[in-house]
Scaffold this active site. Structure first.
Site, PDB file in Angstrom:
ATOM      1  N   ASP A 141      -1.347   6.691  16.653  1.00 36.94           N
ATOM      2  CA  ASP A 141      -2.996   7.697  15.706  1.00 36.94           C
ATOM      3  C   ASP A 141      -3.396   7.355  14.475  1.00 36.94           C
ATOM      4  O   ASP A 141      -2.266   9.089  14.045  1.00 36.94           O
ATOM      5  CB  ASP A 141      -3.919   8.754  16.548  1.00 36.94           C
ATOM      6  CG  ASP A 141      -5.382   8.514  16.498  1.00 36.94           C
ATOM      7  OD1 ASP A 141      -6.003   8.190  15.061  1.00 36.94           O
ATOM      8  OD2 ASP A 141      -5.862   9.540  16.623  1.00 36.94           O
ATOM      9  N   TYR A 190     -16.385  -2.959   7.067  1.00 31.84           N
ATOM     10  CA  TYR A 190     -14.509  -4.088   7.355  1.00 31.84           C
ATOM     11  C   TYR A 190     -14.555  -4.545   5.991  1.00 31.84           C
ATOM     12  O   TYR A 190     -13.298  -5.201   5.514  1.00 31.84           O
ATOM     13  CB  TYR A 190     -15.085  -4.940   8.266  1.00 31.84           C
ATOM     14  CG  TYR A 190     -13.895  -5.758   8.564  1.00 31.84           C
ATOM     15  CD1 TYR A 190     -12.699  -5.627   9.716  1.00 31.84           C
ATOM     16  CD2 TYR A 190     -13.576  -7.073   7.954  1.00 31.84           C
ATOM     17  CE1 TYR A 190     -11.823  -6.113   9.852  1.00 31.84           C
ATOM     18  CE2 TYR A 190     -12.922  -8.235   8.069  1.00 31.84           C
ATOM     19  CZ  TYR A 190     -11.287  -7.472   9.484  1.00 31.84           C
ATOM     20  OH  TYR A 190     -10.231  -8.461   9.152  1.00 31.84           O
ATOM     21  N   LYS A 235     -10.700  -4.273   3.206  1.00 34.38           N
ATOM     22  CA  LYS A 235     -10.065  -5.896   3.256  1.00 34.38           C
ATOM     23  C   LYS A 235     -10.096  -5.495   1.643  1.00 34.38           C
ATOM     24  O   LYS A 235      -9.529  -5.920   1.158  1.00 34.38           O
ATOM     25  CB  LYS A 235     -10.747  -6.069   4.330  1.00 34.38           C
ATOM     26  CG  LYS A 235     -10.448  -6.779   5.376  1.00 34.38           C
ATOM     27  CD  LYS A 235      -8.815  -6.430   5.799  1.00 34.38           C
ATOM     28  CE  LYS A 235      -8.948  -6.498   7.653  1.00 34.38           C
ATOM     29  NZ  LYS A 235      -7.068  -6.303   7.891  1.00 34.38           N
TER      30      LYS A 235
END
Length: 237
Positions: free
Chosen positions: A55, A147, A151
């Protein structure tokens, strides 16, 4: 023998890359979080596969994983892991804590993993870093600000890794695949999927094996194939 650390290698794009590498004789240490059944199937079929459940939001587990990397001594790193959602909320509706939480869960562990691998690569005077990003960096869908920001951060980091380490025989390249239907997108509305695919010249989604073939180029492209960022989207504008 080439030894690979692959983050997120038991499902989706990561699994396709994993299988490609293993079928071509690479030794792969791959991580997974929940998909233990898939991970067990991979290590049962391929003697050169080694799974590691982690995790990445747990600092202690990250420390243990970094020690595992030290023992494994890889010469290839593929950063593929991402925990979160693709489409979440409009930027103006996103809680600032969401940006920080996703950054801490996804980016910080990736940086730590890459640092550990680069230390090994520099000693061996050889290394390959491959970063799996997203074609949404070019045409972001609505609701993907968190997101895309993550990236984009990795893309800029990749460029720094490329310039700082090439004299040590280390290359760093990134690929941004077009829409690839995996569990990561399972909660997307069917109409959203149709609209995305309709915008592509080939009118169909990319497959994991297409991305695996690009990985091979990064692995075997030589020391001058460095600092590249390629979109796998059939020249979608």
């Amino acid at each position: 023998m080439k030894k690979v650390v692959l983050t997120g290698g038991s499902a989706g794009i990561g699994k396709e890359i994993n299988l490609f590498l293993l079928r071509n004789g690479y030794e792969v240490l791959f991580t997974f979080r929940k998909s233990s059944q898939s991970a067990n199937e991979i290590i049962s079929e391929f003697p050169l596969a080694k799974s590691y459940q982690i995790d990445f939001s747990n600092p202690d587990e990250i420390d243990d994983f970094l020690k595992e990397i030290q023992d494994f001594k890889p010469n290839i790193l593929i950063n593929n892991f991402y925990c979160g959602t693709f489409i979440d909320s409009y930027f103006h509706k996103t809680d600032p804590d969401k940006f920080l939480a996703d950054f801490q869960t996804n980016i910080i562990p990736t940086l730590q993993t890459t640092q550990e691998c680069i230390k090994i690569f520099r000693k061996e005077k050889f290394g390959r870093i491959i970063n799996i990003l997203s074609s949404s960096l070019k045409n972001p869908a609505m609701g993907t600000s968190v997101y895309n920001a993550n990236k984009a951060y990795l893309l800029q980091m990749s460029k720094s890794w490329a310039s700082e380490n090439v004299k040590f025989g280390i290359t760093s390249n990134s690929v941004s695949p077009a829409f690839t239907m995996t569990d990561f997108h399972k909660d997307m509305d069917e109409r959203q999927v149709e609209n995305i695919l309709a915008s592509y010249p080939l009118k169909n989604n990319l497959e994991g094996k297409d991305i695996a073939e690009f990985v091979e180029l990064c692995l075997n492209g030589g020391s001058h194939f460095n600092g590249n960022h390629l979109f796998l989207d059939a020249s979608n504008s």
